[in-house]
Design a protein around this motif. Sequence first.
Motif, mmCIF file in Angstrom:
data_model
loop_
_atom_site.group_PDB
_atom_site.id
_atom_site.type_symbol
_atom_site.label_atom_id
_atom_site.label_comp_id
_atom_site.label_asym_id
_atom_site.label_seq_id
_atom_site.Cartn_x
_atom_site.Cartn_y
_atom_site.Cartn_z
ATOM 1 N N GLU A 66 5.856 -0.945 -4.591
ATOM 2 C CA GLU A 66 7.056 -0.172 -5.094
ATOM 3 C C GLU A 66 7.618 0.916 -4.658
ATOM 4 O O GLU A 66 8.782 1.315 -4.506
ATOM 5 N N ARG A 67 6.741 2.023 -4.260
ATOM 6 C CA ARG A 67 7.032 3.240 -3.943
ATOM 7 C C ARG A 67 7.369 3.255 -2.335
ATOM 8 O O ARG A 67 8.134 4.275 -1.713
ATOM 9 N N ASP A 68 7.415 2.043 -1.640
ATOM 10 C CA ASP A 68 8.060 1.950 -0.296
ATOM 11 C C ASP A 68 9.440 1.683 -0.241
ATOM 12 O O ASP A 68 9.949 1.651 0.758
ATOM 13 N N ALA A 69 10.052 1.241 -1.406
ATOM 14 C CA ALA A 69 11.553 1.027 -1.552
ATOM 15 C C ALA A 69 12.211 2.029 -1.239
ATOM 16 O O ALA A 69 11.753 3.382 -1.559
ATOM 17 N N GLY A 70 13.544 1.923 -0.500
ATOM 18 C CA GLY A 70 14.514 3.159 -0.350
ATOM 19 C C GLY A 70 14.818 2.999 1.243
ATOM 20 O O GLY A 70 14.811 1.919 1.673
ATOM 21 N N ALA A 71 15.548 3.975 1.550
ATOM 22 C CA ALA A 71 15.975 4.185 2.855
ATOM 23 C C ALA A 71 15.311 4.396 3.811
ATOM 24 O O ALA A 71 14.580 5.412 3.589
ATOM 25 N N VAL A 129 12.096 -3.665 -2.940
ATOM 26 C CA VAL A 129 10.662 -4.454 -3.430
ATOM 27 C C VAL A 129 11.019 -4.938 -4.650
ATOM 28 O O VAL A 129 11.167 -4.256 -5.620
ATOM 29 N N ILE A 130 10.582 -6.328 -4.911
ATOM 30 C CA ILE A 130 10.389 -6.953 -6.036
ATOM 31 C C ILE A 130 9.015 -6.813 -6.539
ATOM 32 O O ILE A 130 8.183 -7.256 -6.103
ATOM 33 N N ALA A 131 8.792 -6.291 -7.554
ATOM 34 C CA ALA A 131 7.611 -5.947 -8.440
ATOM 35 C C ALA A 131 6.912 -7.017 -8.743
ATOM 36 O O ALA A 131 7.637 -8.239 -8.997
ATOM 37 N N LEU A 132 5.614 -6.937 -8.712
ATOM 38 C CA LEU A 132 4.974 -8.244 -9.303
ATOM 39 C C LEU A 132 5.204 -8.682 -10.729
ATOM 40 O O LEU A 132 4.939 -9.617 -11.210
ATOM 41 N N MET A 133 5.404 -7.633 -11.487
ATOM 42 C CA MET A 133 5.860 -8.055 -12.889
ATOM 43 C C MET A 133 6.879 -8.878 -12.950
ATOM 44 O O MET A 133 6.952 -9.693 -13.860
ATOM 45 N N GLN A 134 8.002 -8.530 -12.226
ATOM 46 C CA GLN A 134 9.282 -9.566 -12.071
ATOM 47 C C GLN A 134 8.561 -10.912 -11.726
ATOM 48 O O GLN A 134 9.270 -11.903 -12.291
ATOM 49 N N VAL A 135 7.592 -11.077 -11.009
ATOM 50 C CA VAL A 135 7.379 -12.122 -10.359
ATOM 51 C C VAL A 135 6.514 -13.234 -11.439
ATOM 52 O O VAL A 135 6.899 -14.384 -11.697
ATOM 53 N N VAL A 136 5.840 -12.426 -12.391
ATOM 54 C CA VAL A 136 4.782 -12.950 -13.105
ATOM 55 C C VAL A 136 5.726 -13.626 -14.220
ATOM 56 O O VAL A 136 5.272 -14.563 -15.023
ATOM 57 N N THR A 137 6.976 -12.973 -14.767
ATOM 58 C CA THR A 137 7.657 -13.510 -15.602
ATOM 59 C C THR A 137 8.404 -14.778 -15.349
ATOM 60 O O THR A 137 8.986 -15.425 -16.356
ATOM 61 N N VAL A 138 8.432 -15.031 -14.165
ATOM 62 C CA VAL A 138 9.104 -16.582 -13.608
ATOM 63 C C VAL A 138 8.009 -17.487 -14.124
ATOM 64 O O VAL A 138 6.807 -17.417 -14.044
ATOM 65 N N ALA A 139 8.411 -18.621 -14.312
ATOM 66 C CA ALA A 139 7.801 -19.712 -14.813
ATOM 67 C C ALA A 139 6.637 -20.386 -13.658
ATOM 68 O O ALA A 139 5.574 -20.631 -14.394
#
Length: 257
Positions: free
Chosen positions: A110-115, A134-144
């Motif tokens: 996540e820290r790699d996100a930016g310009a 960067v799409i965090a792993l937490m966001q992926v886990v919430t998907v079915a």
Amino acid sequence: MEMESWRFLPLAAYLILGTVVGKAGAGTGLYMGPYFPSHQPRNITVHQEAIAYLPCTVNQLGDKSVSWVRQRDADILTVDRYTFVRDDRLTVHFTPDTSTWTLVIKYVQERDAGAYECQISTEPKMAMLVHLNVIALMQVVTVASPTVPQVEVKGASDKYVRSGSTARLECKVSSTVQLPDYIFWYHLGERLLEYDNPRVKMTVSRRGGQGSEMSIISTLIISNAEPSDAGNYTCLPSNLHSATTLLHVLNGQYLPS
């Protein structure tokens, strides 16, 4: 014989004339200094722990250098082919055919996100910004379906076609919470463009339902295959890693069973 008057122009006039010609037609064959082609990806989205590819194409580089700089801390990450930070995840890849300097970040966090700035060592410096999301792993886990995003060229890793027939390659992107904005195809490191080769056609189709159940397929069709069409083919989505297959064009030989 009377000499043409243009042969007696002073040096300053030649310099002014060269500047005018350069602005009017960069890339016409005369070296007028480096520049960034206008059509380049400026926003890259990847999943955490995936590989990020940040491309930067520079035309007419000449004797100048290309650097990648992280904007948040002004760290110089790479200069030409050399890495200047103690981070084994970072490398730079140069593709001579397209004059592209690609910053590669493995195991993205996540820290790699930016310009990130792609800089040319002109005076003053020229720079192009590329934003990494960067799409965090937490966001992926919430998907079915919490599966890892997949990029694959369908079928066997080696493909065979007869000379004169049609080659069909399919690149499938699936199990991702965000579909790519585009998928580019490369042959031996050079990007394929339909208007450059009338035998090449590319189509894109979407399949599936919602969220990670969706998939996208990019199909590359090469008509009347020739021996020069053989070699590695790579599909590269805008927000994920690439996938590669090897095409063999047989001229009179038997196709493998």
